[in-house]
Scaffold this motif. Sequence first.
Motif, short mmCIF file in Angstrom:
data_model
loop_
_atom_site.label_atom_id
_atom_site.label_comp_id
_atom_site.label_asym_id
_atom_site.label_seq_id
_atom_site.Cartn_x
_atom_site.Cartn_y
_atom_site.Cartn_z
N PRO A 123 0.82 -1.21 0.00
CA PRO A 123 0.00 0.00 0.00
C PRO A 123 0.85 1.27 0.00
O PRO A 123 1.93 1.31 0.60
CB PRO A 123 -0.82 -0.11 1.29
N ILE A 124 0.35 2.29 -0.70
CA ILE A 124 0.92 3.64 -0.63
C ILE A 124 0.11 4.41 0.41
O ILE A 124 -1.11 4.54 0.29
CB ILE A 124 0.84 4.34 -2.00
N TRP A 125 0.82 4.93 1.42
CA TRP A 125 0.17 5.62 2.53
C TRP A 125 0.38 7.13 2.45
O TRP A 125 1.37 7.60 1.88
CB TRP A 125 0.72 5.14 3.87
N ALA A 126 -0.53 7.86 3.11
CA ALA A 126 -0.36 9.29 3.33
C ALA A 126 -0.70 9.60 4.78
O ALA A 126 -1.66 9.05 5.34
CB ALA A 126 -1.28 10.09 2.41
N GLN A 127 0.11 10.48 5.38
CA GLN A 127 -0.15 10.89 6.76
C GLN A 127 0.39 12.29 6.97
O GLN A 127 1.39 12.68 6.37
CB GLN A 127 0.49 9.91 7.75
N ARG A 128 -0.29 13.06 7.81
CA ARG A 128 0.07 14.46 8.03
C ARG A 128 1.40 14.58 8.77
O ARG A 128 1.69 13.79 9.68
CB ARG A 128 -1.04 15.18 8.80
N ILE A 129 2.18 15.58 8.41
CA ILE A 129 3.45 15.90 9.07
C ILE A 129 3.24 17.12 9.96
O ILE A 129 2.74 18.15 9.49
CB ILE A 129 4.57 16.20 8.06
N ASP A 130 3.59 17.01 11.22
CA ASP A 130 3.62 18.18 12.10
C ASP A 130 4.87 18.98 11.74
O ASP A 130 5.99 18.51 11.95
CB ASP A 130 3.68 17.73 13.56
#
Length: 504
Positions: free
Chosen positions: A163-170
């Motif tokens: 899977p290709i994931w996306a997640q927010r960066i602080d």
Amino acid sequence: MYSGVDAPAPVAPALVGYDRLVLPGDFPDPTITKIGDTYWASATSAEWGAVFPLFKSDDLVHWELVSHVFPGRLPSWCDSQFWAPELFYEGGKVYMYYTARKRGGVLCVAVASADRPEGPYTDHGPLVGEAAGSIDGFPVRDENGVLHLIWKNDGNSIGKPTPIWAQRIDEATLKLVGKRHELFRNDTPWEGTLVEGSALVRHNGYFYMFYAGNACCGKYCTYAEGVARSRNLLGPWEKYDRNPILTDNEVWKCPGHGTVTEKDGRWFLLHHAYHVNSHEFVGRQGLLSEFTWNEQGWPEFVNNSPQAAPLADVTLMNVTDNFAGDELGLTWQWPVTQQPPIEVTEGQLHLGASAARLGSIVAQRTYSATYTASVQVDTTTMGEGTFAGLGAVGDPYNALVLVAGDNMLQLWHVKMGKKQRLTEVLLEPCSTLGLRLECWGGSRYRFSYTLDGGLNWEPIRTDGFAINGTYLPPWDRGVRVGLIAQGEEGDVATFSQFKLRNQR
């Protein structure tokens, strides 16, 4: 006054052709970004230091190596597999997202930053490292301006999907926060066991993700490049029904894993591919391929394949190093965890020895499958049990090396860490000894030596004309020409007049 002859219509200037081999040699997974009026690029280092070369260019065609992200000491948390760097510039700050393996642990995506693209860089450690491994990080802002990290779960390493994931960066802490979201995974036949190497660009209201699929590396690679798009970063994503959009031709094999850039309204992908005549022996080389947007809004490459010509004159990549100055040139490399003690003085390289494996190594990339390399060795400085050599090096466990020491020449065949002495020759007393290796087709080697400054070369006799070096390249790297110093700590091998000459 009118002469009765119509003036010729003005001729539009011919468009500059940018489809080029711009990073010849072993430069996989290249990244590119524009900072001011200058383009900057980097590429995978894998198991060779210095880590992550930094190139600059004003025209996308001519590139200069200026520094490295990690020129010496590695970040304390990692020790190998330095892959897939991605340059990101915002607000006067440069970030390098990259992949590396945690010491004793898994592959992770990490980040370093600098005030200038050439560095120095401060490492901030890993952002994510899943049980199967996390690789190929790419930073991008969503449609609301929120910064996210895109990465690949390395599920193929354990026989699972990717899977290709996306997640927010602080942005204050450079850590991932919130929930991760799956964008898509390998689910079409051409992608094989994986999708990876994500690179995103926004165009005409869509996010476009260029990505690679299938087997990246080695003799049996099946790599190609695809594209997907979405109005919103978190999806839903639509894969192009004409994927893959970049595939093999008669010159380049297994193209993929690149980053998009733009110049004068024209669009380009800087990516890697193998040249069919040198393939795994030179490694994956950095190509610039132009694409256009079709009526349906999808990117298209001419003939669905790289249009870059091979190097017309490989001698442009010849290397001559007389070790002038007091520092080793930027193009020299070493095994990433074994940076050797080095001193450069008065036209000589003094390479501190090691008793481990082959010994200390400094090496140069090769640029063609057929080449000749030579070097001078100062035998008067060598103590008992110290060996100085020249060889073809896949890695410290796989090499063919001609070494001098203890009043003899020895030809070492090293395969999977096991060293076999193919032959040895008693050496007459001399102050300077010349060593030479010749390679044909990437895999056939012959060695020779000279005692008279190169007027006469004496071949090292072995069974057959040439030695088979097909086993040398690791699955993901090309062969290097290396200088070797084996011995106890404190021993030194002294070299001068290094030359690498390439042939088509």
